[in-house]
Design a protein around this motif. Structure first.
Motif, PDB file in Angstrom:
ATOM      1  N   SER A  33     -10.925  -6.390   7.589  1.00 24.23           N
ATOM      2  CA  SER A  33     -11.949  -6.839   6.639  1.00 24.23           C
ATOM      3  C   SER A  33     -11.314  -7.419   5.374  1.00 24.23           C
ATOM      4  O   SER A  33     -11.863  -8.341   4.781  1.00 24.23           O
ATOM      5  CB  SER A  33     -12.909  -5.711   6.295  1.00 24.23           C
ATOM      6  OG  SER A  33     -12.284  -4.728   5.517  1.00 24.23           O
ATOM      7  N   GLU A  34     -10.166  -6.908   4.970  1.00 25.56           N
ATOM      8  CA  GLU A  34      -9.477  -7.428   3.788  1.00 25.56           C
ATOM      9  C   GLU A  34      -9.017  -8.878   3.974  1.00 25.56           C
ATOM     10  O   GLU A  34      -8.926  -9.631   3.016  1.00 25.56           O
ATOM     11  CB  GLU A  34      -8.271  -6.557   3.434  1.00 25.56           C
ATOM     12  CG  GLU A  34      -8.631  -5.244   2.791  1.00 25.56           C
ATOM     13  CD  GLU A  34      -9.203  -5.411   1.394  1.00 25.56           C
ATOM     14  OE1 GLU A  34      -8.724  -6.257   0.623  1.00 25.56           O
ATOM     15  OE2 GLU A  34     -10.157  -4.688   1.078  1.00 25.56           O
ATOM     16  N   ILE A  42      -3.389   2.172   5.779  1.00 24.25           N
ATOM     17  CA  ILE A  42      -4.625   1.390   5.777  1.00 24.25           C
ATOM     18  C   ILE A  42      -5.138   1.341   7.207  1.00 24.25           C
ATOM     19  O   ILE A  42      -4.386   1.050   8.131  1.00 24.25           O
ATOM     20  CB  ILE A  42      -4.384  -0.048   5.266  1.00 24.25           C
ATOM     21  CG1 ILE A  42      -3.815  -0.033   3.854  1.00 24.25           C
ATOM     22  CG2 ILE A  42      -5.655  -0.866   5.313  1.00 24.25           C
ATOM     23  CD1 ILE A  42      -3.415  -1.402   3.339  1.00 24.25           C
ATOM     24  N   SER A  43      -6.420   1.621   7.381  1.00 24.01           N
ATOM     25  CA  SER A  43      -6.982   1.569   8.728  1.00 24.01           C
ATOM     26  C   SER A  43      -7.007   0.122   9.219  1.00 24.01           C
ATOM     27  O   SER A  43      -7.073  -0.827   8.436  1.00 24.01           O
ATOM     28  CB  SER A  43      -8.400   2.151   8.754  1.00 24.01           C
ATOM     29  OG  SER A  43      -9.316   1.267   8.160  1.00 24.01           O
ATOM     30  N   THR A  50      -9.385  -1.400  10.802  1.00 30.06           N
ATOM     31  CA  THR A  50     -10.672  -2.025  10.478  1.00 30.06           C
ATOM     32  C   THR A  50     -10.704  -2.491   9.028  1.00 30.06           C
ATOM     33  O   THR A  50     -11.177  -3.594   8.729  1.00 30.06           O
ATOM     34  CB  THR A  50     -11.822  -1.037  10.748  1.00 30.06           C
ATOM     35  OG1 THR A  50     -11.723  -0.579  12.088  1.00 30.06           O
ATOM     36  CG2 THR A  50     -13.172  -1.681  10.527  1.00 30.06           C
ATOM     37  N   HIS A  51     -10.195  -1.650   8.121  1.00 31.26           N
ATOM     38  CA  HIS A  51     -10.169  -2.021   6.714  1.00 31.26           C
ATOM     39  C   HIS A  51      -9.243  -3.220   6.486  1.00 31.26           C
ATOM     40  O   HIS A  51      -9.576  -4.138   5.737  1.00 31.26           O
ATOM     41  CB  HIS A  51      -9.717  -0.833   5.862  1.00 31.26           C
ATOM     42  CG  HIS A  51      -9.678  -1.131   4.401  1.00 31.26           C
ATOM     43  ND1 HIS A  51     -10.819  -1.236   3.637  1.00 31.26           N
ATOM     44  CD2 HIS A  51      -8.635  -1.370   3.565  1.00 31.26           C
ATOM     45  CE1 HIS A  51     -10.477  -1.516   2.388  1.00 31.26           C
ATOM     46  NE2 HIS A  51      -9.164  -1.605   2.324  1.00 31.26           N
ATOM     47  N   LEU A  52      -8.101  -3.210   7.150  1.00 27.91           N
ATOM     48  CA  LEU A  52      -7.155  -4.323   7.012  1.00 27.91           C
ATOM     49  C   LEU A  52      -7.771  -5.629   7.512  1.00 27.91           C
ATOM     50  O   LEU A  52      -7.646  -6.674   6.862  1.00 27.91           O
ATOM     51  CB  LEU A  52      -5.864  -4.013   7.769  1.00 27.91           C
ATOM     52  CG  LEU A  52      -4.686  -4.917   7.532  1.00 27.91           C
ATOM     53  CD1 LEU A  52      -4.281  -4.943   6.068  1.00 27.91           C
ATOM     54  CD2 LEU A  52      -3.507  -4.472   8.379  1.00 27.91           C
ATOM     55  N   SER A  74       0.823  -1.205   0.000  1.00 27.69           N
ATOM     56  CA  SER A  74       0.000   0.000   0.000  1.00 27.69           C
ATOM     57  C   SER A  74       0.860   1.259   0.000  1.00 27.69           C
ATOM     58  O   SER A  74       1.859   1.354   0.724  1.00 27.69           O
ATOM     59  CB  SER A  74      -0.906   0.006   1.221  1.00 27.69           C
ATOM     60  OG  SER A  74      -1.663   1.189   1.246  1.00 27.69           O
TER      61      SER A  74
END
Length: 64
Positions: free
Chosen positions: A49-50, A42-43, A45-47, A38
């Protein structure tokens, strides 16, 4: 003879735990690769979910 070919309950449980540990390790490796690739932050929470984990469980993996 048939019984000797079957997994005992403890061996089966051990195999499931090893599989779960391997899946968790893959999630951590995947997350690290996403971070390295990246260009922008990257937040958390986003990480999570990924890598298909809840933020709570993702955090718990890193605390271990």
């Amino acid at each position: 003879m048939y019984m000797s070919a079957c997994l005992t309950a403890s061996k089966l449980k051990s195999a499931k735990l090893e599989s779960a540990d391997h899946n968790q390790w893959q999630s951590i490796v995947w997350a690290c690769r996403l971070l390295e690739a990246s260009d922008t932050p990257i937040s958390f929470t986003h990480l999570a979910s990924e890598v298909n984990l809840s933020p709570w469980h993702f955090h718990r993996l890193f605390k271990q």
